[in-house]
Design an enzyme around this catalytic site. Structure first.
Site, mmCIF file in Angstrom:
data_model
loop_
_atom_site.group_PDB
_atom_site.id
_atom_site.type_symbol
_atom_site.label_atom_id
_atom_site.label_comp_id
_atom_site.label_asym_id
_atom_site.label_seq_id
_atom_site.Cartn_x
_atom_site.Cartn_y
_atom_site.Cartn_z
ATOM 1 C CE LYS A 35 -0.385 -0.277 5.049
ATOM 2 N NZ LYS A 35 -1.246 -0.706 6.182
ATOM 3 C CE1 TYR A 244 13.076 31.923 3.800
ATOM 4 C CE2 TYR A 244 13.235 29.519 3.639
ATOM 5 C CZ TYR A 244 12.999 30.755 3.050
ATOM 6 O OH TYR A 244 12.679 30.825 1.731
HETATM 7 C C1 LIG Z 1 -0.502 -1.719 6.842
HETATM 8 C C2 LIG Z 1 -1.140 -3.017 7.171
HETATM 9 C C3 LIG Z 1 -0.371 -4.182 7.216
HETATM 10 C C4 LIG Z 1 1.141 -4.162 7.176
HETATM 11 O O1 LIG Z 1 1.593 -3.695 8.425
HETATM 12 P P1 LIG Z 1 3.152 -3.544 8.777
HETATM 13 O O2 LIG Z 1 3.133 -3.102 10.194
HETATM 14 O O3 LIG Z 1 3.667 -2.510 7.857
HETATM 15 O O4 LIG Z 1 3.792 -4.866 8.581
HETATM 16 C C5 LIG Z 1 -1.036 -5.397 7.375
HETATM 17 N N1 LIG Z 1 -2.391 -5.430 7.521
HETATM 18 C C6 LIG Z 1 -3.154 -4.320 7.525
HETATM 19 C C7 LIG Z 1 -4.618 -4.429 7.692
HETATM 20 C C8 LIG Z 1 -2.558 -3.071 7.360
HETATM 21 O O5 LIG Z 1 -3.313 -1.966 7.377
#
Ligand SMILES: *Cc1c(COP(=O)(O)O)cnc(C)c1O
Length: 349
Positions: A35, A244
């Site tokens: 994602k 700045y």
């Molecule tokens: C983001 C997510 C993961 C992966 O989690 P990590 O902590 O990055 O390994 C797995 N399952 C769900 C539902 C998530 O939202």
């Protein structure tokens, strides 16, 4: 060229996937969460490298993210969508052959009406109160859902990065209870849950952050290096300021490098007067405020003038920067800017 150089080690990524895969029993499948554009590193590149390492089940947050992943992977591998089946998603779910993780009775109804026979999974809420069906809701539709053969039943742990947190066994028990007697593959664990041990693995794990080389997977290989080119060098005198707002004023002469990179590249202003960059093994403090495109760095103590300085590298991980700025590695990675020149190296692993 004045842009920062972001190097992404796809072999290290693949090696991290294999390490997490070995952490569970041979009957347990290891998925991959890609994602947020593969945690900022390019979902297509990342997904292809992980597929080559052996991953077959991929996860994205929203259906839109499925497009780049499907294009990279071709028709074979599963791509599941955590946010489920939202109104407006039907065409994407169909055309890209995505598997929505249905989070509510509304989503279940929408999916069954819009795409009867199309694969789906179920997401249950085992206590995090974020996504998924609550126990009562699940009880009401369980028989109907199971009759249509879900591909997966999953839930997510709220505190898996804290090994001894009492929430972990509580959610485990709740997930067991809600899925008792379901003859469907189950998944509870992301990176943190994998490290909690075999009770948490079920049939499929869903690591994300560990693949990209950050906590809580302490044995991960680093995947990202970020080098910023030095654009200009100047000597400043006692009483002069840098950047700045004159937030840094020196009480002795200094040699200052101006490097290319700033908050527009995801280098947070929280590093102002606080962070360091590295010249090989030597730390060089940030002077004054991080601006949109530039950072002032103290190089008085260096013997040679560097051509570039390293922000993320062997001496400073994504997690180190997160610690300095009060955030988590996930945020550092997903904020990495689009202006860097990116190269996808094959190094270790
Ligand atoms: C983001 C997510 C993961 C992966 O989690 P990590 O902590 O990055 O390994 C797995 N399952 C769900 C539902 C998530 O939202």
């Amino acid at each position: 060229m004045a842009t920062g150089k972001l190097t992404i080690d796809l072999d290290a990524l693949a090696s991290n996937w294999r390490s997490l895969d070995r952490a569970s029993a041979s009957g347990v499948q290891t998925g991959a969460v890609v994602k947020a554009n593969g945690y900022g590193l390019d979902a297509g590149r990342v997904a292809r490298a992980l597929a080559a390492a052996g991953a077959r089940r991929f996860f994205v947050a929203v259906a839109e993210e499925g497009a780049a992943v499907r294009e990279a992977l071709g028709p074979g591998p599963d791509i599941s969508v955590f946010s489920g089946h939202m109104s407006g998603d039907t065409e994407m779910i169909h055309d890209l052959n995505l598997i929505p993780m249905l989070n509510s009775v509304d989503q279940l109804t929408r999916h069954f009406e819009a795409l009867p026979g199309h694969p789906f999974g179920i997401q249950l809420d085992s206590g995090m109160n974020r996504l998924g069906m609550e126990p009562a809701e699940w009880a009401a539709v369980r028989d109907i859902a199971l009759a249509s053969g879900p591909r997966l039943i999953m839930s997510h742990l709220a505190c898996a990065d804290e090994q001894d947190h009492e929430m972990n066994p509580r959610q485990l028990a709740m997930f067991e209870e809600m899925t008792e007697g379901c003859d469907v593959p189950r998944s509870l664990s992301a990176t943190g849950g994998i490290l909690l041990g075999p009770d948490y693995h079920f049939d499929l794990t869903r690591p994300g952050i560990g693949l990209y080389g950050a906590r809580p997977f302490d044995d991960a290989l680093a995947v990202v290096q970020l080098d910023l080119p030095v654009i200009q060098i100047r000597e400043i005198l006692r009483g002069e300021s840098v950047g700045y707002g004159n937030s840094f004023v020196t009480d002795h002469p200094l040699r200052v490098a101006t490097v290319s990179g700033g908050y527009a590249d995801g280098i947070t202003r929280d590093l102002s007067n606080k962070g360091v960059l590295w010249d090989g093994d030597t730390p060089c403090p940030i002077l004054g405020r991080v601006s949109m495109d530039l950072i002032g760095v103290d190089i008085t103590h260096l013997r040679d003038t560097p051509r570039e300085l390293t922000l993320i590298g062997p001496h400073q991980s994504v997690d180190d920067i997160a610690d300095t700025t009060g955030t988590i590695g996930y945020e550092i990675l997903t904020q990495l800017g689009r202006r860097y020149s990116r190269s996808y190296a094959r190094g270790r692993g």
